[in-house]
Design a protein around this motif. Sequence first.
Motif, PDB file in Angstrom:
ATOM      1  N   ARG A  46      -1.956  94.839 -15.866  1.00 37.74           N
ATOM      2  CA  ARG A  46      -2.891  93.742 -15.606  1.00 37.74           C
ATOM      3  C   ARG A  46      -2.781  92.789 -16.783  1.00 37.74           C
ATOM      4  O   ARG A  46      -3.001  93.170 -17.925  1.00 37.74           O
ATOM      5  CB  ARG A  46      -4.299  94.319 -15.490  1.00 37.74           C
ATOM      6  CG  ARG A  46      -5.268  93.372 -14.841  1.00 37.74           C
ATOM      7  CD  ARG A  46      -6.606  94.044 -14.546  1.00 37.74           C
ATOM      8  NE  ARG A  46      -7.486  93.029 -14.013  1.00 37.74           N
ATOM      9  CZ  ARG A  46      -8.001  93.045 -12.794  1.00 37.74           C
ATOM     10  NH1 ARG A  46      -7.761  94.059 -12.001  1.00 37.74           N
ATOM     11  NH2 ARG A  46      -8.772  92.057 -12.385  1.00 37.74           N
ATOM     12  N   VAL A  47      -2.376  91.549 -16.524  1.00 41.20           N
ATOM     13  CA  VAL A  47      -2.083  90.589 -17.594  1.00 41.20           C
ATOM     14  C   VAL A  47      -2.802  89.275 -17.298  1.00 41.20           C
ATOM     15  O   VAL A  47      -2.799  88.802 -16.155  1.00 41.20           O
ATOM     16  CB  VAL A  47      -0.556  90.317 -17.694  1.00 41.20           C
ATOM     17  CG1 VAL A  47      -0.236  89.538 -18.962  1.00 41.20           C
ATOM     18  CG2 VAL A  47       0.240  91.609 -17.659  1.00 41.20           C
ATOM     19  N   SER A  48      -3.410  88.691 -18.340  1.00 39.41           N
ATOM     20  CA  SER A  48      -4.120  87.430 -18.125  1.00 39.41           C
ATOM     21  C   SER A  48      -3.132  86.293 -17.880  1.00 39.41           C
ATOM     22  O   SER A  48      -1.983  86.323 -18.333  1.00 39.41           O
ATOM     23  CB  SER A  48      -5.009  87.111 -19.332  1.00 39.41           C
ATOM     24  OG  SER A  48      -4.220  86.616 -20.386  1.00 39.41           O
ATOM     25  N   ALA A  49      -3.586  85.275 -17.178  1.00 42.34           N
ATOM     26  CA  ALA A  49      -2.739  84.123 -16.857  1.00 42.34           C
ATOM     27  C   ALA A  49      -2.284  83.415 -18.127  1.00 42.34           C
ATOM     28  O   ALA A  49      -1.179  82.880 -18.183  1.00 42.34           O
ATOM     29  CB  ALA A  49      -3.515  83.169 -15.954  1.00 42.34           C
ATOM     30  N   ARG A  50      -3.133  83.429 -19.163  1.00 41.69           N
ATOM     31  CA  ARG A  50      -2.773  82.778 -20.433  1.00 41.69           C
ATOM     32  C   ARG A  50      -1.680  83.560 -21.155  1.00 41.69           C
ATOM     33  O   ARG A  50      -0.728  82.980 -21.669  1.00 41.69           O
ATOM     34  CB  ARG A  50      -4.006  82.679 -21.340  1.00 41.69           C
ATOM     35  CG  ARG A  50      -4.991  81.640 -20.858  1.00 41.69           C
ATOM     36  CD  ARG A  50      -6.205  81.486 -21.770  1.00 41.69           C
ATOM     37  NE  ARG A  50      -6.954  80.315 -21.346  1.00 41.69           N
ATOM     38  CZ  ARG A  50      -6.653  79.063 -21.698  1.00 41.69           C
ATOM     39  NH1 ARG A  50      -5.646  78.822 -22.514  1.00 41.69           N
ATOM     40  NH2 ARG A  50      -7.352  78.049 -21.254  1.00 41.69           N
ATOM     41  N   GLU A  51      -1.850  84.879 -21.200  1.00 43.24           N
ATOM     42  CA  GLU A  51      -0.840  85.728 -21.841  1.00 43.24           C
ATOM     43  C   GLU A  51       0.511  85.578 -21.132  1.00 43.24           C
ATOM     44  O   GLU A  51       1.560  85.491 -21.779  1.00 43.24           O
ATOM     45  CB  GLU A  51      -1.324  87.187 -21.831  1.00 43.24           C
ATOM     46  CG  GLU A  51      -0.284  88.253 -22.108  1.00 43.24           C
ATOM     47  CD  GLU A  51       0.338  88.201 -23.498  1.00 43.24           C
ATOM     48  OE1 GLU A  51      -0.278  87.603 -24.401  1.00 43.24           O
ATOM     49  OE2 GLU A  51       1.464  88.738 -23.651  1.00 43.24           O
ATOM     50  N   LEU A  52       0.485  85.512 -19.806  1.00 45.90           N
ATOM     51  CA  LEU A  52       1.746  85.372 -19.055  1.00 45.90           C
ATOM     52  C   LEU A  52       2.450  84.067 -19.415  1.00 45.90           C
ATOM     53  O   LEU A  52       3.679  84.028 -19.518  1.00 45.90           O
ATOM     54  CB  LEU A  52       1.479  85.422 -17.553  1.00 45.90           C
ATOM     55  CG  LEU A  52       1.393  86.797 -16.912  1.00 45.90           C
ATOM     56  CD1 LEU A  52       1.129  86.651 -15.420  1.00 45.90           C
ATOM     57  CD2 LEU A  52       2.672  87.599 -17.137  1.00 45.90           C
ATOM     58  N   ALA A  53       1.663  82.981 -19.615  1.00 44.49           N
ATOM     59  CA  ALA A  53       2.268  81.696 -19.977  1.00 44.49           C
ATOM     60  C   ALA A  53       2.977  81.804 -21.322  1.00 44.49           C
ATOM     61  O   ALA A  53       4.069  81.255 -21.516  1.00 44.49           O
ATOM     62  CB  ALA A  53       1.201  80.606 -20.019  1.00 44.49           C
ATOM     63  N   LEU A  54       2.379  82.551 -22.264  1.00 43.65           N
ATOM     64  CA  LEU A  54       3.019  82.758 -23.569  1.00 43.65           C
ATOM     65  C   LEU A  54       4.336  83.518 -23.413  1.00 43.65           C
ATOM     66  O   LEU A  54       5.328  83.209 -24.061  1.00 43.65           O
ATOM     67  CB  LEU A  54       2.103  83.553 -24.504  1.00 43.65           C
ATOM     68  CG  LEU A  54       0.868  82.833 -25.043  1.00 43.65           C
ATOM     69  CD1 LEU A  54       0.037  83.790 -25.895  1.00 43.65           C
ATOM     70  CD2 LEU A  54       1.286  81.621 -25.878  1.00 43.65           C
ATOM     71  N   ARG A  55       4.318  84.518 -22.513  1.00 45.46           N
ATOM     72  CA  ARG A  55       5.514  85.345 -22.337  1.00 45.46           C
ATOM     73  C   ARG A  55       6.685  84.549 -21.778  1.00 45.46           C
ATOM     74  O   ARG A  55       7.837  84.923 -21.966  1.00 45.46           O
ATOM     75  CB  ARG A  55       5.205  86.526 -21.403  1.00 45.46           C
ATOM     76  CG  ARG A  55       4.255  87.527 -22.019  1.00 45.46           C
ATOM     77  CD  ARG A  55       4.014  88.710 -21.093  1.00 45.46           C
ATOM     78  NE  ARG A  55       3.036  89.622 -21.659  1.00 45.46           N
ATOM     79  CZ  ARG A  55       2.661  90.756 -21.080  1.00 45.46           C
ATOM     80  NH1 ARG A  55       3.170  91.100 -19.911  1.00 45.46           N
ATOM     81  NH2 ARG A  55       1.767  91.534 -21.658  1.00 45.46           N
TER      82      ARG A  55
END
Length: 748
Positions: free
Chosen positions: A600-609
Motif C-alpha cells: 500500500r503506497v501513497s500517491a505522493r510516494e509513488l510520484a517520487l519513485r
Amino acid sequence: MRRFAAALACLAAAGCATGPAASSRPGPAGESPKGSPPASPDRPAIAFPTVSAPLLRIGLASDLSELSLPGASWIVSAGGKTSLRPGPLAFVARGTASLVRLQAGAYTEEATARSVAADLAKKTGLAPSVVFSAEKGLFAVRLGSFPSAAAAKDALPKLTAAGVAGFVVTEASGAPAIAMRDGAGNESPIAGSSADVAPAAGEEIAFQSRRYRGFLRVFVNPRGSLNVVNVVNLEDYLRGVVPAEMGPKRFDELEALKAQAIAARTYALDNLNGFGAEGYDLCATPKCQVYAGRDAEDPLTDAAVEQTRGRIATWQGKPIHALFTSTCGGATEDVRLIFSSMGAPYLSGVECGEQEKSVFDGARLPRGTRAPALSSLEWRGWVLQRISSSRRSRSSRGALWAEAFRLAGLEPRGGPPASLSPSSVYPAVLAGFGLTANRDVHLTRLDLDYAAGPPDPAAGLPADARAAYETLSRMKVGGDAGLPPPSRAMSELELGGLLMSVALRLAGVSETSGHLVRRDGGSFVVKTAGGRVSVAAETSVELARLLDGRFYPSSSLALTSGDPVTFWKRGGAVLAFWSISAAAGATFEKESTWTEWVRRVSARELALRLGGRLSGSEVRAIEIKRRGRSGRAVEAAITTDRGTVTLTGFDIRQALELPELLFTVEKGVGPDGAAEFIFVGRGWGHGVGLCQNGAYGMALSGKTSEEILKHYYPGIELGSFPPAPPPPGAPSPSSPAPAVPAVPPPGL
Ligand SMILES: [Zn+2]
C-alpha cells in the motif's frame, strides 16, 4: 553472442586484450623498492601466485580514490613487473582534476538510465552521462560539469523544474593514473591502468571484510578513479555465487542447487566483458548474480558446483541467456515482454507446476461414515476413539480413559469423570494423571488473580474445578486451540480430545510438523526443524486434511511435495498424519514466502519513485494497458498531476518499486484522506527463466537438475565448458565448429 567465441578463446588462453588477465605470471626479477639497490641476479624471481584458468573478473567496488590493503606482505604485478612489497599497501588514484556534476537518480536497467539521461539533457540543456556502480548494481544518471559545488548547486533548479530531485556529486577526471604506497613508505607510479595484488605466503585476500579466492586487481576506470576487481577461477567464483543465490539451509536439495550452478555458470560465460570499460566481466550484486566470495561457501553448494563442473546450458551450441528469478508466482513470462531488448525461444513463459500427487492410504473409515468437520480438540478425540476402538471391541468412556493412559505412558489411576460437566471433568483429569501436586506447587495466587479478570468464563466453576482448569491451561494442555470453554458441558469427542491432549502434553505421544519432501517407497520423507525424517505409510494411520481450521478425517490423503504436514508418533508407531492445504496450491514454489503480497503506497510516494521518468507531485491513475500470458503487467500508463507516461516491462516494477510485475492495483484512501494505491501481487523477481523456488520444489519431488533446467528453459541442451576435445577422426580444429559443442558431459 558473437563475442562468445572470441571470449572463449580468451578464457582458455587466459590472456588477451578483452579477456581476463594471465593465469600466472612467470615473474621477471622483482621490482626493487625505491631507494634500495637493484636485485642481484641470483636473487630468486618472485612469481605471482598461480590462479588457474578459466578466469573471471568480478567488479567489487567502483570509483574509489584510494584502496588500502592491511596485510603484512603483498605480491604486486603491474606494468610487466612483479615485486614483493611490505604492507600495509595503498593504491591511490592520481586523476589530475575532479569534476562536479548533478546526479538525477539511479536505475537497474542501463536502457532506462540512458533514456532518462537523454530526456533530462533535452529539458535542462546539461550534458548527460551514465555511470555504473559495481557495489550498488545501479546505473547513475549524471548531468553537467561544473567548476565548483556552488556552481552545481546553482544549476539544481533546472533539474527541479524538470521534475527531478537531484544532488551534487564529485567525479574524478583527467588522465588515468595510479600510484602505490607500501608499508616502508615507498611511493611509486604504476605503469598502465591496473595492478594485480595477491597476499604473500598463502594469506587470504579480503576486501570490505569479505574473503575472496583468486587475487585482487586495482583498475583505473575512464573517470580516473579506482575500481576493485576480484580475478577468480570460474568454478571458485560459482562456489561464492550458488549459496548467495540459493541459501543451502533453505534450499537443501542438491539437484536444485546443481540447476542453479549450471545456470550461474552459463550466465557468467554469456556475460563476459559485460563491463569491459570498467575492467570487469560481472558485478557481484543481483544486477548480475550475487557473489559473496569465500565466506558464503558451503559443503552442499560446493558439491553442486563440483558435480556440475564445466557444465552449461546451451541453445544451438552457445551458452543461453540464463536468467533466473526467485519466485515466479505460478508461471514465468516471455522475456520480450519483460526485457524488450532480449529475445530467445527458450525464455518463453512456462507454468511453475503442477506437482505430482502421491496417495497415502491410511486407516479405513467405517462404511457409511460421513467425514465430519472437526475442531482441533475434536480431532484429538477422534484419533483417541479410533485407536481405542481398534484395540477394544467397544469404545466406552472407560476404554478412552484407559487408552489415554497407555498413550501417556502412565499406569491408569482413578476413573473417568462421572459426567461431561467441567466441574466433573477437570478435577478427575488432574487427579488421574497425577497433576494434583503440580497444581499445589505451580499454580500461584498471581495466576488465579490474573485469570479472574473479566470476562471470566470459568467464574461459575467450584474452586477445585477452577484450580484444575487453570492448572491445565497454564500447562498449555489443548495445544494451540486451548481448552474448551469451561462454561458449558463437553461432548464425548471433546473429552477424548482433552485426554489425548494430556498424552501429547506429557510427551507420551510426540507431535512433529514439517514439509513433505516426497514419497520414498513405503514411506513419506518429511523435512522438519530437526532434519529429514521418514514416516512409514502404514494402513493403521489416522489421516485428515486441515482446511480453514477444521479437520476432515479421510481414509486416504493426496499429497504433493512441499505440503505442510504434521504427524503424531508413539515410539516408532505413527498414530495420525494430516496435511494442511498450501496457500500456493499445486505450484512447484509453494514453500516460497513470496507466493502472495500486498503493498500500500501513497500517491505522493509513488510520484517520487517515478524519478526522472515523469514529473509530478502525486500519481493520479495507474492503468494496466497490457498483460502477458502469465498475467504480468507489461504495459502501464501512469498519470500524475503533470502528465502521463507509458512504462513497459521490467521498468514498471522498478518505477513502482514492487516485488514483481504480477500484480493488480486499486486506488484507495489513507487514514488522512490522501490517495493511496493498493497493489496485490504474487512472486518476487522478474519472472523470466529459471524459478529458484520452483526449482527447489521440483527437486523435492525427485526431479534432476537436467529436468529442472529443461522445464524452465524449454528446448535447451546441456553442454560442457571448456568444450570437450574432439574425438579421434573428427574434423581438424581449423574447420568451423560451434564454440561449445552440445555434447553430453561425461560422468553425469
Ligand atoms: Zn515459480
